[in-house]
Write an enzyme that holds these catalytic residues in place. Structure first.
Site, PDB file in Angstrom:
ATOM      1  N   HIS B 108       0.668  -1.727   0.638  1.00  0.00           N
ATOM      2  CA  HIS B 108      -0.013  -0.132   0.082  1.00  0.00           C
ATOM      3  C   HIS B 108       0.954   1.261  -0.096  1.00  0.00           C
ATOM      4  O   HIS B 108       2.011   1.380   0.384  1.00  0.00           O
ATOM      5  CB  HIS B 108      -0.800  -0.100   1.420  1.00  0.00           C
ATOM      6  CG  HIS B 108      -1.232   1.067   1.606  1.00  0.00           C
ATOM      7  ND1 HIS B 108      -0.960   1.893   2.305  1.00  0.00           N
ATOM      8  CD2 HIS B 108      -2.034   1.902   0.936  1.00  0.00           C
ATOM      9  CE1 HIS B 108      -1.588   3.370   2.506  1.00  0.00           C
ATOM     10  NE2 HIS B 108      -2.327   2.929   1.949  1.00  0.00           N
ATOM     11  N   ARG B 112      -0.644  12.658  -0.990  1.00  0.00           N
ATOM     12  CA  ARG B 112      -1.625  13.935  -1.142  1.00  0.00           C
ATOM     13  C   ARG B 112      -1.432  14.950  -0.990  1.00  0.00           C
ATOM     14  O   ARG B 112       0.062  14.831  -0.085  1.00  0.00           O
ATOM     15  CB  ARG B 112      -3.294  12.931  -0.120  1.00  0.00           C
ATOM     16  CG  ARG B 112      -2.525  12.968   1.146  1.00  0.00           C
ATOM     17  CD  ARG B 112      -3.242  11.891   2.132  1.00  0.00           C
ATOM     18  NE  ARG B 112      -2.796  12.700   3.972  1.00  0.00           N
ATOM     19  CZ  ARG B 112      -2.473  10.964   4.573  1.00  0.00           C
ATOM     20  NH1 ARG B 112      -1.664  10.786   3.536  1.00  0.00           N
ATOM     21  NH2 ARG B 112      -1.731  11.657   5.094  1.00  0.00           N
TER      22      ARG B 112
END
Lengths: 296, 296
Positions: B108, B112
């Site tokens: 993962h 952002r």
């Protein structure tokens, strides 16, 4: 509810006794139904005070996973910034049954007495989570709960049914978890009525579910139905981990983790954006989950 | 971080452009690896402002489920009693890969840029969740991230590694989700450095994971390993639904639910109180999840 300062301790102790007896009775009934698997028993103590007994049956012929948990815990609530958490005590029983057949609904009930400071109240409920809809089953289950309410808290069933619809709801899905049942917290009735309701609810619930199993457990199903069941169980996981107050309370107050999470279904799928075909039996379930009916 | 009031909009737009290009690149690389399944593409709009593109691959030969999501959303934050929620903007990319083989770790990463009011900062990270431990794989993955940090935020790797260990943690289990990686929020570096790190992280991450796949994907495994994988995936579900800030932020701000939950593993088990045998490979994993190592 109008409990006197002396009541909470007594009511908690009484419900704890009732819960222990019910646990034996419910486990025996589920073992008789299954005919193959047996419950294991784990006694545990909560470091902060109290403890419980978790009984779990797995990989049975009819039941894929069932848990019947009783606990009687007390201690300090987690403090928040600037706020003393205070103390709490809680005794109760919870039961969840995940059947093997997708045509038999998952079933859940719990009863509890929760005290905070000098006051306390009864909470609990029972609800059904089918993967396939059989109107007869839904109506019968709700009618059994309505009868129970009429005996113990006359005139209150409609409100308790609405409370279940409001509680077992996943806002991020716009779906209810199942077809509901009854739900109550801090029930504002005389303590003896609350105790009587809490004592009878698990028995009424299990009898209603067993009648459904009788009709559905031998119906044939295939991989498609099983797949849909595992997808719906994913929603069960979402509800319990994101929303269920009992689960989140347990995670925050540090109960025994395997007992808190025993309600999670045994096998689950989370496919991306799975949608049933329009007009299918699976779509018919979703219609009802999006707009609860008055079944009773 | 020292962003001027004019910066947040520009940085969000720049990261959104970078994320869109990375999405194509990462999906193409995963499709090449898998050789069988292809990504689907769903474009969505957020009712409150912005939108995204979700790309998902399922039921591949090597990859059981992978999602690569980009989004660029903005709007009002949920208000709390007495507190105006204010506004936010967030652009980013997230990627999660659940491999078929239990010997290949789940992987993962996300990057952002999140703006609140007139300020903003870069966040993100990358982490690995193995079901079976291969020291070589863990060390190589962490070294790749350390090298990345040295290039963009020299001297900061150790802090970012510790932040990942702190973040990917399930307090109710006393376990970390996996073997960690790096994690950062509101990174206090010059904006261009933050942007450069965010742009390179997903590529470095995928290259490191692909090298592991190359070594492990063809190793044989059986039902016992698969079962352990599905149990460990249950912890992944617990972390994402109970703790992951991105998931909970998405659930609260009403993003597209299938994109928010695309990270959930495809098939999962929640058996009661499953414990690996002492001395087993499964127990060796738990040892590391309970006491993170410095792998790099």
């Amino acid at each position: 509810m109008p409990t006197s300062p002396a009541d909470p301790e007594r009511l908690r102790a009484e419900l704890a006794r009732v819960a222990a007896a019910l646990q034996d009775e419910l486990c025996a009934a589920i073992e008789r139904l299954d005919g193959a698997a047996r419950f294991t028993t784990d006694r545990w103590e909560r470091p902060g005070g109290g403890g419980g007994v978790s009984r779990v049956l797995q990989d049975g012929a009819v039941v894929e996973k069932a848990g019947v948990n009783v606990s009687d815990v007390h201690g300090a609530l987690p403090a928040r910034p600037g706020v003393d958490g205070g103390t709490f005590g809680a005794a109760g029983l919870s039961i969840v049954v995940h059947p093997r057949s997708p045509l038999v609904p998952t079933a859940h009930a719990n009863v509890r007495f929760v005290a905070r400071g000098g006051a306390g109240g009864f909470g609990g409920g029972a609800d059904l989570t089918p993967c396939y809809l059989f109107d007869e089953d839904c109506a019968e289950f709700h009618r059994a709960l309505k009868d129970l309410c009429e005996r113990h808290v006359p005139g209150r069933h409609a409100a308790l049914k609405r409370a279940a619809d409001a509680y077992f709801y996943l806002p991020h899905r716009g779906e209810h978890r199942g077809i509901g049942g009854i739900f109550f917290e801090d029930l504002d009735v005389a303590p003896e009525r609350g105790l009587a309701l809490a004592a009878e609810l698990p028995r009424t619930f299990l009898a209603a579910w067993l009648a459904i199993v009788e009709r559905r457990a031998r119906l044939p199903f295939g991989e498609a139905e099983r797949r849909w069941q595992e997808i719906r169980r994913g929603r069960y996981v979402e509800f319990n981990l994101v929303h269920d107050r009992g689960t989140r309370f347990g995670l925050e107050t540090g109960g025994r983790i395997e007992s808190i999470l025993m309600s999670l279904p045994p096998r689950v799928r989370f496919p991306y954006d799975a949608r049933p075909a329009p007009g299918s039996r699976e779509a018919a379930l979703l219609d009802v989950l999006r707009a609860p009916r008055d079944w009773a």
